[in-house]
Design a protein around this motif. Structure first.
Motif, PDB file in Angstrom:
ATOM      1  N   PHE A  47       0.886  -1.184   0.000  1.00 39.20           N
ATOM      2  CA  PHE A  47       0.000   0.000   0.000  1.00 39.20           C
ATOM      3  C   PHE A  47       0.910   1.215   0.000  1.00 39.20           C
ATOM      4  O   PHE A  47       1.559   1.471   1.021  1.00 39.20           O
ATOM      5  CB  PHE A  47      -0.861   0.062   1.260  1.00 39.20           C
ATOM      6  CG  PHE A  47      -1.913  -1.008   1.364  1.00 39.20           C
ATOM      7  CD1 PHE A  47      -3.029  -0.996   0.544  1.00 39.20           C
ATOM      8  CD2 PHE A  47      -1.807  -2.019   2.315  1.00 39.20           C
ATOM      9  CE1 PHE A  47      -4.017  -1.970   0.664  1.00 39.20           C
ATOM     10  CE2 PHE A  47      -2.782  -2.989   2.443  1.00 39.20           C
ATOM     11  CZ  PHE A  47      -3.888  -2.967   1.606  1.00 39.20           C
ATOM     12  N   VAL A  50       3.999   1.105   2.128  1.00 40.73           N
ATOM     13  CA  VAL A  50       3.903   0.118   3.221  1.00 40.73           C
ATOM     14  C   VAL A  50       3.778  -1.285   2.642  1.00 40.73           C
ATOM     15  O   VAL A  50       2.887  -1.545   1.827  1.00 40.73           O
ATOM     16  CB  VAL A  50       2.669   0.403   4.110  1.00 40.73           C
ATOM     17  CG1 VAL A  50       2.529  -0.669   5.194  1.00 40.73           C
ATOM     18  CG2 VAL A  50       2.760   1.778   4.740  1.00 40.73           C
ATOM     19  N   ALA A  52       2.400  -4.375   3.428  1.00 34.65           N
ATOM     20  CA  ALA A  52       1.495  -4.993   4.394  1.00 34.65           C
ATOM     21  C   ALA A  52       1.738  -6.497   4.463  1.00 34.65           C
ATOM     22  O   ALA A  52       1.617  -7.100   5.523  1.00 34.65           O
ATOM     23  CB  ALA A  52       0.043  -4.705   4.024  1.00 34.65           C
ATOM     24  N   LYS A  71       0.351  -8.955  16.071  1.00 28.52           N
ATOM     25  CA  LYS A  71       0.033  -7.630  16.597  1.00 28.52           C
ATOM     26  C   LYS A  71      -0.809  -6.868  15.584  1.00 28.52           C
ATOM     27  O   LYS A  71      -0.841  -7.209  14.403  1.00 28.52           O
ATOM     28  CB  LYS A  71       1.324  -6.853  16.836  1.00 28.52           C
ATOM     29  CG  LYS A  71       2.137  -7.368  17.998  1.00 28.52           C
ATOM     30  CD  LYS A  71       3.390  -6.525  18.169  1.00 28.52           C
ATOM     31  CE  LYS A  71       4.316  -7.207  19.164  1.00 28.52           C
ATOM     32  NZ  LYS A  71       5.707  -6.842  19.001  1.00 28.52           N
ATOM     33  N   SER A  72      -1.405  -5.805  16.067  1.00 30.22           N
ATOM     34  CA  SER A  72      -2.154  -4.927  15.187  1.00 30.22           C
ATOM     35  C   SER A  72      -1.198  -4.371  14.123  1.00 30.22           C
ATOM     36  O   SER A  72      -0.082  -3.971  14.433  1.00 30.22           O
ATOM     37  CB  SER A  72      -2.760  -3.819  16.034  1.00 30.22           C
ATOM     38  OG  SER A  72      -3.257  -2.820  15.216  1.00 30.22           O
ATOM     39  N   GLY A  73      -1.627  -4.410  12.873  1.00 30.09           N
ATOM     40  CA  GLY A  73      -0.802  -3.876  11.789  1.00 30.09           C
ATOM     41  C   GLY A  73       0.143  -4.884  11.168  1.00 30.09           C
ATOM     42  O   GLY A  73       0.916  -4.554  10.273  1.00 30.09           O
ATOM     43  N   SER A  74       0.088  -6.151  11.601  1.00 29.92           N
ATOM     44  CA  SER A  74       1.031  -7.152  11.081  1.00 29.92           C
ATOM     45  C   SER A  74       0.584  -7.750   9.745  1.00 29.92           C
ATOM     46  O   SER A  74       1.310  -8.547   9.160  1.00 29.92           O
ATOM     47  CB  SER A  74       1.267  -8.254  12.114  1.00 29.92           C
ATOM     48  OG  SER A  74       0.059  -8.883  12.474  1.00 29.92           O
ATOM     49  N   GLY A  75      -0.624  -7.394   9.295  1.00 31.94           N
ATOM     50  CA  GLY A  75      -1.055  -7.832   7.958  1.00 31.94           C
ATOM     51  C   GLY A  75      -2.121  -8.913   7.952  1.00 31.94           C
ATOM     52  O   GLY A  75      -2.472  -9.439   6.897  1.00 31.94           O
ATOM     53  N   LYS A  76      -2.698  -9.232   9.130  1.00 34.09           N
ATOM     54  CA  LYS A  76      -3.661 -10.323   9.233  1.00 34.09           C
ATOM     55  C   LYS A  76      -4.908 -10.063   8.389  1.00 34.09           C
ATOM     56  O   LYS A  76      -5.323 -10.896   7.591  1.00 34.09           O
ATOM     57  CB  LYS A  76      -4.069 -10.527  10.708  1.00 34.09           C
ATOM     58  CG  LYS A  76      -2.908 -10.693  11.666  1.00 34.09           C
ATOM     59  CD  LYS A  76      -3.375 -10.883  13.107  1.00 34.09           C
ATOM     60  CE  LYS A  76      -4.126  -9.709  13.731  1.00 34.09           C
ATOM     61  NZ  LYS A  76      -3.333  -8.487  13.916  1.00 34.09           N
ATOM     62  N   SER A  77      -5.506  -8.883   8.585  1.00 31.33           N
ATOM     63  CA  SER A  77      -6.745  -8.580   7.862  1.00 31.33           C
ATOM     64  C   SER A  77      -6.494  -8.492   6.363  1.00 31.33           C
ATOM     65  O   SER A  77      -7.323  -8.921   5.559  1.00 31.33           O
ATOM     66  CB  SER A  77      -7.356  -7.264   8.358  1.00 31.33           C
ATOM     67  OG  SER A  77      -7.731  -7.399   9.702  1.00 31.33           O
ATOM     68  N   THR A  78      -5.347  -7.947   5.999  1.00 30.14           N
ATOM     69  CA  THR A  78      -5.022  -7.835   4.574  1.00 30.14           C
ATOM     70  C   THR A  78      -4.980  -9.224   3.937  1.00 30.14           C
ATOM     71  O   THR A  78      -5.517  -9.434   2.843  1.00 30.14           O
ATOM     72  CB  THR A  78      -3.673  -7.109   4.388  1.00 30.14           C
ATOM     73  OG1 THR A  78      -3.759  -5.825   5.017  1.00 30.14           O
ATOM     74  CG2 THR A  78      -3.334  -6.931   2.921  1.00 30.14           C
TER      75      THR A  78
END
Ligand code: ADP
Ligand code: MG
Length: 395
Positions: A47, A50, A52, A71-78
């Motif tokens: 992105f 970044v 991701a 952790k938050s921001g580690s790319g799980k949702s992506t």
């Protein structure tokens, strides 16, 4: 039991394979010839500037309850969004059940996704919420209501058909959202922080329900969570994510007992870590000198390393014992002062200040009610461990 029978009727197209109780040699991930159900190959996603996801590869097998932990921001949702087709990856391939997903639209994929905010339609009642997708697919009314009844039974909410979302508890809303996501019988269900909105006690109860439902239906779940306890109790296997990469994949016990890196060791559970240099490196006899300890570390299970190399020795708090008398052996202990004791009923946590000024944590089960065994504040104490109790980490 009753739930299982009814649910199998709903999901007639599959076996209730239960990975949670499979023997080690029948676990598909231990079988080189087993065909993965979900195949993630070299997926990257950028992105702007970044990254991701950075070259993620991962195989997931049929009927797994696979947890992506990070952790938050580690790319799980992506990663979930790419699987579902809501997002295009910059590079890489996704295969589901042997089929390349490249040109397959989200609604054509055999997947459903339950989002972090599992908002139900507020103006619709429970039945209408669950039936929503079925209606749109053109299913006949009688069949829809039969399916809704079976789903309500699966989530143990029979009779709640006419309730509106605001008349339900958080846990019930979560279950209705799950039923809605399952209604069209996806082969793969993606759940993004499904229990995130629930308080701790309800989370734990719901975890068991989620496992029950998943095992009953036998469909493949990929669950995203940032909560390591949740991943440990839910998963057949866990993929630990670190800044867009997969740091380690393994069964919960493997991740906990044999973390592959300092990041994983530290992120999953709590751990004591000593930095040192290799002073002896022979078969089944690795010795490490750490300035943080008065005696050497001796490890029986060797890893590939060179003399003089910097390594980390990591050991969990419950694998260290405390004793008042000086150990007879010449390695694997530390002398210190009891700095803090936290009594938790079943166990107590001790913080020990070592001679080197390093602090370590020790957990002891409160086996005895006898005061004689008691270890007190400010007491001099030896923290002792066995040569097979820790792990040696090279990175
Ligand atoms: P997680 O779910 O593990 O918290 P995400 O997959 O949401 O992490 O995000 C991974 C990284 O990608 C973060 O740095 C996030 O800010 C970034 N990111 C995610 N989605 C977008 C987007 N649509 N546009 C720009 N950056 C994004
Ligand atoms: Mg997320």
């Amino acid at each position: 039991m009753q739930t299982k029978i009814i649910a199998n009727k709903y999901y007639d197209n599959n076996q209730s394979d239960n990975n949670h109780s499979l023997a080690a040699d029948t676990k598909p991930w231990n079988d080189k010839n087993a065909k993965p159900f979900v195949r993630i190959k070299n997926i990257s996603k950028v992105f702007g500037n970044v990254a991701a996801l950075d070259n993620v590869s991962l195989d997931i097998y049929k009927s797994e309850l696979f947890c992506l932990l990070g952790k938050s921001g580690s790319g799980k949702s992506t990663l979930l969004r790419i699987l579902a087709g809501f997002e295009k990856s910059s590079t890489g391939i996704i295969e589901i059940d042997g089929q390349n997903m490249e040109n397959i639209e989200p609604y054509e994929r055999p997947i459903n996704m339950m989002f972090q905010s599992y908002a139900l339609f507020p103006h619709m009642n429970v039945e209408q919420n669950i039936a929503y997708g079925l209606k749109r697919s053109g299913m006949k009314k009688a069949e829809i209501s039969q399916n809704v009844e079976q789903l309500l039974s699966l989530i143990k909410m029979e009779g709640y058909n006419r309730r509106k979302p605001h008349q339900l508890s958080g846990g019930q809303r979560q279950r209705v959202a799950l039923a809605r996501a399952l209604a069209r019988k996806p082969k793969l269900l993606l759940l993004d922080e499904p229990l995130g909105a629930l308080d701790k006690k309800l989370r734990q109860e719901t975890q068991f329900e989620l496992i029950n439902i998943q095992e009953t239906l036998g469909i493949t779940f990929i669950v995203v969570t940032h909560d390591q306890e949740e991943a440990m109790s839910l998963a057949t296997r866990i993929g630990v994510m670190e800044e867009g990469t997969i740091a380690q994949v393994g069964e919960p016990r493997e991740i906990y007992e044999y973390p592959a890196t300092r990041f994983v060791a530290d992120f999953v559970g709590s751990i004591n870590m000593f930095e040192g240099k290799v002073i002896k490196n022979e078969a089944a006899d690795l010795r490490i000198n750490s300035p943080e300890l008065d005696v050497n570390i001796h490890v029986a299970n060797n890893i590939a390393c060179a003399l003089g190399q910097t390594l980390w020795f990591a050991i969990r708090p419950e694998k260290i014992t405390l004793q008042k008398e000086k150990p007879k052996k010449r390695s694997n202990f530390a002398k210190g002062i009891v700095e803090e004791i936290i009594y938790l009923g079943d166990v107590s946590n001790y913080r020990i200040l070592l001679n080197s000024k390093k602090r370590i944590n020790v957990t002891r089960p409160n086996i005895s009610r006898d005061e004689k065994e008691k270890i007190s504040w400010d007491e001099e104490i030896y923290a002792v461990w066995h040569e097979n109790s820790g792990v040696v980490l090279a990175s």
